[in-house]
Design an enzyme around this catalytic site. Structure first.
Site, mmCIF file in Angstrom:
data_model
loop_
_atom_site.group_PDB
_atom_site.id
_atom_site.type_symbol
_atom_site.label_atom_id
_atom_site.label_comp_id
_atom_site.label_asym_id
_atom_site.label_seq_id
_atom_site.Cartn_x
_atom_site.Cartn_y
_atom_site.Cartn_z
ATOM 1 N N GLY A 108 -43.234 85.527 40.077
ATOM 2 C CA GLY A 108 -41.705 85.467 39.342
ATOM 3 C C GLY A 108 -41.514 85.043 38.048
ATOM 4 N N GLY B 272 -46.886 88.857 39.782
ATOM 5 C CA GLY B 272 -46.832 90.890 39.298
ATOM 6 C C GLY B 272 -46.995 91.067 37.980
ATOM 7 N N ARG B 273 -45.212 90.639 37.385
ATOM 8 C CA ARG B 273 -45.226 91.286 35.811
ATOM 9 C C ARG B 273 -46.017 90.536 35.517
ATOM 10 N NH1 ARG B 273 -39.746 92.847 34.742
ATOM 11 N NH2 ARG B 273 -39.230 91.073 36.732
ATOM 12 N N TYR C 124 -31.207 97.561 35.331
ATOM 13 C CA TYR C 124 -31.267 96.160 35.499
ATOM 14 C C TYR C 124 -30.751 95.832 33.833
ATOM 15 C CZ TYR C 124 -34.622 96.142 39.036
ATOM 16 O OH TYR C 124 -35.285 96.579 39.661
ATOM 17 N N CYS D 2 -29.900 113.733 33.724
ATOM 18 C CA CYS D 2 -28.497 114.064 33.251
ATOM 19 C C CYS D 2 -27.576 113.230 33.637
ATOM 20 C CB CYS D 2 -27.901 115.336 34.118
ATOM 21 S SG CYS D 2 -28.721 117.202 33.742
ATOM 22 N N GLU D 3 -27.875 112.417 33.544
ATOM 23 C CA GLU D 3 -26.884 111.022 33.454
ATOM 24 C C GLU D 3 -26.582 110.241 32.769
ATOM 25 O OE1 GLU D 3 -26.976 108.768 36.765
ATOM 26 O OE2 GLU D 3 -28.470 109.966 37.992
HETATM 27 N N1 LLP Z 1 -43.700 88.528 45.768
HETATM 28 C C1 LLP Z 1 -42.691 88.501 46.243
HETATM 29 C C2 LLP Z 1 -42.067 88.468 47.391
HETATM 30 C C3 LLP Z 1 -41.887 89.644 45.618
HETATM 31 O O1 LLP Z 1 -40.321 90.055 46.276
HETATM 32 C C4 LLP Z 1 -42.359 89.711 44.110
HETATM 33 C C5 LLP Z 1 -41.709 90.722 43.861
HETATM 34 C C6 LLP Z 1 -43.472 89.690 43.886
HETATM 35 C C7 LLP Z 1 -44.211 88.100 44.483
HETATM 36 C C8 LLP Z 1 -43.796 89.443 42.019
HETATM 37 O O2 LLP Z 1 -43.100 88.399 41.407
HETATM 38 P P1 LLP Z 1 -43.194 88.873 39.828
HETATM 39 O O3 LLP Z 1 -44.289 87.863 39.772
HETATM 40 O O4 LLP Z 1 -43.303 90.485 38.872
HETATM 41 O O5 LLP Z 1 -41.832 88.367 39.517
HETATM 42 N N2 LLP Z 1 -37.817 95.962 39.609
HETATM 43 C C9 LLP Z 1 -37.717 94.463 39.298
HETATM 44 C C10 LLP Z 1 -38.334 93.222 39.530
HETATM 45 C C11 LLP Z 1 -38.482 93.504 41.005
HETATM 46 C C12 LLP Z 1 -39.345 92.188 41.593
HETATM 47 C C13 LLP Z 1 -39.150 92.154 43.250
HETATM 48 N N3 LLP Z 1 -40.514 91.199 43.999
HETATM 49 C C14 LLP Z 1 -37.818 94.731 37.507
HETATM 50 O O6 LLP Z 1 -38.054 95.557 37.229
HETATM 51 O O7 LLP Z 1 -37.877 93.626 37.004
#
Ligand code: LLP
Length: 431
Positions: free
Chosen positions: A251, A290-291, A331, A357-358
């Site tokens: 997160g 992740g991010r 988003y 096309c959107e």
């Molecule tokens: N753990 C779980 C259970 C998750 O659902 C997620 C992300 C993560 C870890 C990793 O989160 P991060 O560190 O990446 O924030 N597509 C969206 C973000 C969706 C996140 C989904 N879950 C965007 O582009 O902002």
């Protein structure tokens, strides 16, 4: 300090900088890669990924921990290998991700399986592979997993995902830790769920987890979630169920537009202080970033196709689109857009849009740019949730990807062709 493009240096993420009027990824000029491989093209910096990982490793140094990269952020094989070779585990959410994870060479015991809708087939696949933990999101899922594991003569390692009812203060679509979200088991029901799990012969309780949302830029929500989870661990252990690891999810946000999230090491310094103060200093910690590991390590290169000035809006039409970069459409997300080789001149305000096309197919709104057809642009902060969310909408092939390491650049994914897309389809019989 400003760069040769007139942009403040601080607006470019580490390992991306202008040298002699050319935007570089590490020591490789991005315009060279665009010419070599075509556009749209994703380019990642290995050093940027390792730096981001390093901040977590520093933050957790000396503690029992496992960093499970949430591979949904970017699941390209070479990106996974980059992190797995540094010792990371992986957080998966599907059987497909499990196959990728194993192909990347991860130790199965370092894989954790998140998500609200695991199928029986996926459970069997993960049990056969010997993954480290199932992060279970409902009582119903727990019972199915118990049954599946018993049928296989196994015990599934489980953690219950707590919904701590904490506001992550982020975009509603990527906030997951509130009562109204589909994720996790409500705080009040967690202890009874553990009591139940402890009686299931197909389950082995190993941990507890939470994940409150994504692109979080403040420390407060993390501390609140941690407190709530630690309260639960105390309550559950008081009933005789041992919790080996605590998984605090992912997160942590990145800087897209002057956002100032805490660095991973300083965030963890604060979180560890709280854990120590509450007597959990030697507990095994799992995290699922992740991010924050890959987001600012990637860019998407795109070519300007047409200028379309108008009465109300000026449109800059580029060859990347919402199928490559879905975040703005989904988003209203902001990604910086900068030229690969800046031009002199008075900037015009453009809406940067793709060929799909959107009307929702936009990449940036009201951007001041000096650009001509044929110019190359970089959409910044495109390492996370871009390629992994890319689609074939409008039968557009997914972009190619390159990984840069110092002076070297390797193609890690070939551009997808229409033939690739048609391969799995079946035409109707001839009439
Ligand atoms: N753990 C779980 C259970 C998750 O659902 C997620 C992300 C993560 C870890 C990793 O989160 P991060 O560190 O990446 O924030 N597509 C969206 C973000 C969706 C996140 C989904 N879950 C965007 O582009 O902002």
């Amino acid at each position: 300090m400003t760069t040769s493009s007139g942009l403040p240096a601080s607006t470019l993420p580490p390992h991306f900088a202008y040298q002699n009027q050319r935007l570089m990824a590490e020591n490789v000029p991005l315009d060279r890669l665009a010419h070599e491989h075509g556009t749209p093209l994703f380019v990642y910096s290995r050093a940027a990924i390792l730096d981001a990982l390093g901040a977590y490793q520093r933050g957790l140094a000396g503690r029992k921990h496992l960093i499970c990269y949430a591979m949904k952020a970017n699941s390209s094989l070479a990106i996974l290998q980059t992190l797995v070779r540094e010792g990371c585990g992986l957080d998966i959410v599907s059987g497909g991700e499990l196959e990728r994870a194993l192909a990347a060479g991860v130790e199965p015991s370092k894989v954790i399986f998140s998500g609200v809708g695991k199928t029986r087939a996926e459970m069997r696949q993960a049990l056969t592979a010997g993954i480290g933990c199932f992060n279970v999101e409902s009582r119903a899922e727990l019972d199915v997993l118990d049954e599946v594991a018993r049928d296989m003569g196994m015990r599934a390692p489980v953690s219950v995902r707590v919904n701590p009812n904490v506001d992550a203060q982020t975009h509603p679509y990527i906030s997951t830790g509130l009562k109204g979200n589909k994720f996790g088991i409500a705080h009040e029901e967690v202890a009874s769920t553990y009591r139940h799990a402890a009686t299931c012969r197909g389950l082995r309780v190993v941990g507890i987890d939470c994940h409150i949302g994504s692109q979080i830029t403040q420390t407060g929500p993390y501390l609140d979630a941690m407190d709530r989870v630690l309260d639960l661990v105390q309550a559950i252990e008081a009933e005789g169920v041992a919790i080996e690891h605590i998984d605090f999810g992912g997160g942590l946000g990145i800087d897209y537009q002057g956002d100032a999230p805490p660095e991973a090491d300083s965030l963890w310094a604060q979180l560890l202080q709280r854990m120590d103060a509450r007597g959990f200093g030697d507990r095994m910690i799992f995290i699922e970033p992740g991010r924050s590991l890959v987001g600012n390590a990637g860019v998407c290169l795109t070519e300007v196709l047409y200028l379309k000035p108008g009465e109300h809006k000026n449109f800059l039409i580029v060859d990347a689109a919402m199928n490559d970069l879905p975040r703005p459409a989904m988003y209203q997300a902001f990604h910086r857009i900068v030229p690969l080789t800046p031009r002199e001149g008075e900037p015009t305000t453009w809406d940067v849009v793709g060929p799909v096309c959107e009307s929702g197919d936009w990449i940036g709104r009201d951007r001041a740019l000096v650009a001509q057809p044929g110019d190359l642009l970089a959409v910044m902060s495109a390492g996370a949730y871009c390629m992994s969310m890319a689609s074939n909408y409008n039968t557009r092939g997914r972009a190619a990807e390159v990984l840069v390491d110092g002076e070297n650049a390797i193609l890690i994914r070939a551009r997808e062709t229409a033939a690739d897309q048609l391969r799995s389809e079946r035409a109707l019989p001839a009439v």
